[in-house]
Design an enzyme around this catalytic site. Structure first.
Site, PDB file in Angstrom:
ATOM      1  N   SER A 143       0.986  -1.225  -0.024  1.00  0.00           N
ATOM      2  CA  SER A 143       0.151  -0.183  -0.171  1.00  0.00           C
ATOM      3  C   SER A 143       0.925   1.205  -0.096  1.00  0.00           C
ATOM      4  O   SER A 143       2.029   1.183   0.485  1.00  0.00           O
ATOM      5  CB  SER A 143      -0.877   0.036   1.280  1.00  0.00           C
ATOM      6  OG  SER A 143      -1.734   1.360   1.509  1.00  0.00           O
ATOM      7  N   TYR A 156      -2.139  -0.944  10.555  1.00  0.00           N
ATOM      8  CA  TYR A 156      -2.136  -1.331   9.321  1.00  0.00           C
ATOM      9  C   TYR A 156      -1.104  -0.902   8.296  1.00  0.00           C
ATOM     10  O   TYR A 156      -0.487  -1.816   7.623  1.00  0.00           O
ATOM     11  CB  TYR A 156      -3.537  -0.673   8.680  1.00  0.00           C
ATOM     12  CG  TYR A 156      -3.737  -0.884   7.201  1.00  0.00           C
ATOM     13  CD1 TYR A 156      -3.927  -2.252   6.615  1.00  0.00           C
ATOM     14  CD2 TYR A 156      -3.487  -0.046   6.387  1.00  0.00           C
ATOM     15  CE1 TYR A 156      -3.822  -2.338   5.192  1.00  0.00           C
ATOM     16  CE2 TYR A 156      -3.402  -0.006   4.994  1.00  0.00           C
ATOM     17  CZ  TYR A 156      -3.778  -1.147   4.477  1.00  0.00           C
ATOM     18  OH  TYR A 156      -3.912  -1.570   2.925  1.00  0.00           O
TER      19      TYR A 156
HETATM   20  N1  LIG Z   1      -8.880  -0.136  -1.418  1.00  0.00           N
HETATM   21  C1  LIG Z   1      -7.615   0.570  -1.115  1.00  0.00           C
HETATM   22  O1  LIG Z   1      -7.717   1.716  -1.169  1.00  0.00           O
HETATM   23  C2  LIG Z   1      -6.318  -0.110  -0.944  1.00  0.00           C
HETATM   24  C3  LIG Z   1      -5.268   0.648  -0.974  1.00  0.00           C
HETATM   25  C4  LIG Z   1      -3.997   0.112  -0.622  1.00  0.00           C
HETATM   26  C5  LIG Z   1      -3.786  -1.138  -0.363  1.00  0.00           C
HETATM   27  N2  LIG Z   1      -4.839  -2.104  -0.428  1.00  0.00           N
HETATM   28  C6  LIG Z   1      -4.658  -3.680  -0.335  1.00  0.00           C
HETATM   29  O2  LIG Z   1      -5.423  -4.416  -1.311  1.00  0.00           O
HETATM   30  C7  LIG Z   1      -5.530  -5.339  -0.978  1.00  0.00           C
HETATM   31  C8  LIG Z   1      -6.772  -5.851  -1.512  1.00  0.00           C
HETATM   32  O3  LIG Z   1      -7.918  -4.918  -0.792  1.00  0.00           O
HETATM   33  P1  LIG Z   1      -9.061  -4.389  -1.568  1.00  0.00           P
HETATM   34  O4  LIG Z   1      -8.962  -2.950  -1.448  1.00  0.00           O
HETATM   35  O5  LIG Z   1      -9.451  -5.204  -2.669  1.00  0.00           O
HETATM   36  O6  LIG Z   1     -10.224  -4.609  -0.418  1.00  0.00           O
HETATM   37  P2  LIG Z   1     -11.369  -5.443  -0.385  1.00  0.00           P
HETATM   38  O7  LIG Z   1     -12.642  -5.148  -1.363  1.00  0.00           O
HETATM   39  O8  LIG Z   1     -12.005  -5.234   0.913  1.00  0.00           O
HETATM   40  O9  LIG Z   1     -10.881  -7.074  -0.417  1.00  0.00           O
HETATM   41  C9  LIG Z   1     -10.099  -7.701   0.491  1.00  0.00           C
HETATM   42  C10 LIG Z   1      -9.993  -9.052   0.172  1.00  0.00           C
HETATM   43  O10 LIG Z   1      -9.232  -9.756   1.233  1.00  0.00           O
HETATM   44  C11 LIG Z   1     -10.182 -10.775   1.547  1.00  0.00           C
HETATM   45  N3  LIG Z   1      -9.810 -11.073   2.934  1.00  0.00           N
HETATM   46  C12 LIG Z   1      -9.829 -10.234   4.057  1.00  0.00           C
HETATM   47  N4  LIG Z   1      -9.756 -10.938   5.287  1.00  0.00           N
HETATM   48  C13 LIG Z   1      -9.771 -12.127   4.971  1.00  0.00           C
HETATM   49  C14 LIG Z   1      -9.301 -13.415   5.794  1.00  0.00           C
HETATM   50  N5  LIG Z   1      -9.325 -13.563   7.105  1.00  0.00           N
HETATM   51  N6  LIG Z   1      -8.896 -14.663   5.099  1.00  0.00           N
HETATM   52  C15 LIG Z   1      -8.996 -14.741   3.790  1.00  0.00           C
HETATM   53  N7  LIG Z   1      -9.361 -13.434   3.049  1.00  0.00           N
HETATM   54  C16 LIG Z   1      -9.629 -12.405   3.409  1.00  0.00           C
HETATM   55  C17 LIG Z   1     -11.461 -10.494   1.354  1.00  0.00           C
HETATM   56  O11 LIG Z   1     -12.157 -11.728   1.109  1.00  0.00           O
HETATM   57  P3  LIG Z   1     -13.243 -12.187   2.353  1.00  0.00           P
HETATM   58  O12 LIG Z   1     -13.981 -10.935   3.080  1.00  0.00           O
HETATM   59  O13 LIG Z   1     -14.272 -12.955   1.489  1.00  0.00           O
HETATM   60  O14 LIG Z   1     -12.730 -13.082   3.033  1.00  0.00           O
HETATM   61  C18 LIG Z   1     -11.413  -9.851   0.034  1.00  0.00           C
HETATM   62  O15 LIG Z   1     -11.319 -10.538  -1.051  1.00  0.00           O
HETATM   63  C19 LIG Z   1      -5.594  -5.442   0.536  1.00  0.00           C
HETATM   64  O16 LIG Z   1      -4.356  -6.256   0.834  1.00  0.00           O
HETATM   65  C20 LIG Z   1      -5.487  -3.921   0.938  1.00  0.00           C
HETATM   66  O17 LIG Z   1      -4.668  -3.909   2.151  1.00  0.00           O
HETATM   67  C21 LIG Z   1      -6.203  -1.466  -0.642  1.00  0.00           C
END
Ligand SMILES: NC(=O)c1ccc[n+]([C@@H]2O[C@H](COP(=O)([O-])OP(=O)(O)OC[C@H]3O[C@@H](n4cnc5c(N)ncnc54)[C@H](OP(=O)(O)O)[C@@H]3O)[C@@H](O)[C@H]2O)c1
Length: 262
Positions: A143, A156
Site C-alpha cells: 500500500s 495497518y
Molecule cells: N482499497 C484500497 O484503497 C487499498 C489501498 C492500498 C492497499 N490495499 C490493499 O489491497 C488488498 C486488497 O484490498 P481491496 O482494496 O481489494 O479490499 P476488499 O475489497 O475489502 O478485498 C479484500 C479481500 O481480502 C480478503 N480477506 C480479508 N480478510 C480475509 C481473511 N481473513 N481470509 C481470507 N481472505 C480475506 C477478502 O475476502 P473475504 O472477506 O471474502 O474473506 C477480499 O477478497 C489488501 O491487501 C489491501 O490492504 C487496498
C-alpha cells in the site's frame, strides 16, 4: 499483451476488490486460476464468468487467512487437486482505522495474521518451490501506507511497510534463481476496503482514487516485466517520492493532521 495460456495463478482475496480485478486481468491473458478468500459465493460467480468469458479453468478454494496454519491447509488442498500455480498473488488483506488504543486487540491480531503472517507463509512456501524450479512469479500487495508512519492507520500501515520491505528483499534474493517478485502499492482504490477498515479518507485525497481494474493491470504488467516495486497511479507515485524526501515524523504529523488528529 503477454499470454499466460497454460499457466495457473493463485489469487488470495479474490472475492472482490483488487483481487477479483487481478483474477479478471490474468484470465484475459489466458491464465487458469485458483481463487481464495472466505466468501465462497462471489468467487463462484467470478469463476463462472471467467470460465465462460475467457475459456480458462477456475478453481475455488475458500480459506480464512486469519487462522494460523491456514496457508499450509490451503496449499495441501491445492496439491491434492494437482493445482500447481506458477503465479501467486498475495493480495488478501484488510485495514483498521482510528486511534490504536481504541482498536480491538483481537482485530489487530487477525489483521496482522492476514496481512503479515499468512502472506509470509504463502510467499515462503511458493518461493521455495519456484526457486527449485527456476521459474515463477510472486506479486505481493502492499500500500502507499507502507511509505511512511501512518497515524490513524498505524498497525495497518506498519503491516504494509513489512510487505514492501519483504517483497523488495525477496526480489533481490530470488531474481538470480529465475523467480520474479514484485510489490504492488496502491493508493486509494474503489473497493470494499474503506468500509471494512471504517476508514474515511480526507476529501482532498479522493482525487487520487483509482478503479480496481486499473490497479490490477498496473500490478500484473509490473509482475510480468519482473519489476521490484510499483506504485499505482501518477499522483500516488508523486506522493511516494515526496514521502521519501520528507522527514518521517514530519510526514506522520502531516498525515495525522489531514485526518483530523493531533
Ligand atoms: N482499497 C484500497 O484503497 C487499498 C489501498 C492500498 C492497499 N490495499 C490493499 O489491497 C488488498 C486488497 O484490498 P481491496 O482494496 O481489494 O479490499 P476488499 O475489497 O475489502 O478485498 C479484500 C479481500 O481480502 C480478503 N480477506 C480479508 N480478510 C480475509 C481473511 N481473513 N481470509 C481470507 N481472505 C480475506 C477478502 O475476502 P473475504 O472477506 O471474502 O474473506 C477480499 O477478497 C489488501 O491487501 C489491501 O490492504 C487496498
Amino acid at each position: 499483451m503477454t499470454t499466460l495460456t497454460g499457466t495457473t495463478a493463485l489469487v488470495t482475496g479474490a472475492s472482490g476488490g483488487i483481487g477479483a480485478a487481478i483474477a479478471r486481468d490474468l484470465a484475459r491473458r489466458g491464465a487458469d486460476l485458483v481463487l481464495t478468500a472466505r466468501s465462497e459465493a462471489p468467487m463462484r460467480r467470478l469463476a463462472d464468468d471467467l470460465a465462460t468469458g475467457c475459456g480458462v479453468r477456475v478453481a475455488v478454494e475458500p480459506a480464512d487467512l486469519a487462522r494460523p496454519g491456514a496457508v499450509a491447509d490451503l496449499v495441501g488442498r491445492l496439491d491434492a487437486r494437482g493445482l500447481a500455480p506458477r503465479i501467486v498473488v498475495a493480495n488478501a488483506g484488510f485495514g483498521l482505522a482510528g486511534d490504536f488504543v481504541a482498536q480491538d486487540a483481537e482485530r489487530i491480531a487477525a489483521m496482522l495474521q492476514v496481512n503479515i503472517a499468512s502472506l509470509t507463509d504463502l510467499a515462503h512456501l511458493y518461493a521455495r518451490r519456484f526457486a527449485a524450479a527456476g521459474d515463477g512469479y510472486l506479486l505481493l500487495v502492499a500500500s502507499l501506507a507502507a511509505c511512511q508512519p501512518d497515524p490513524g492507520l498505524a498497525a495497518y500501515g506498519a503491516s504494509k511497510a513489512y510487505v514492501l520491505a519483504l517483497g523488495e528483499a525477496l526480489h533481490v534474493e530470488l531474481a538470480p534463481k529465475g523467480v520474479g517478485v514484485t510489490v504492488l502499492s496502491p493508493g486509494l482504490v474503489d473497493t470494499g476496503f474503506n468500509a471494512v477498515a471504517d476508514y474515511h479518507p480526507p476529501a482532498a485525497a479522493r482525487v487520487s482514487v483509482l478503479p480496481a481494474e486499473r490497479v490490477a493491470r498496473i500490478g500484473v504488467e509490473a509482475l510480468l516485466a519482473r519489476r521490484a516495486s510499483v506504485v499505482a497511479g501518477g499522483l500516488n507515485r508523486v506522493a511516494a517520492v515526496l514521502s521519501r524526501l520528507t522527514p518521517r515524523l514530519l510526514s506522520a504529523r502531516m498525515i495525522y493532521g489531514s485526518r483530523g488528529g493531533g
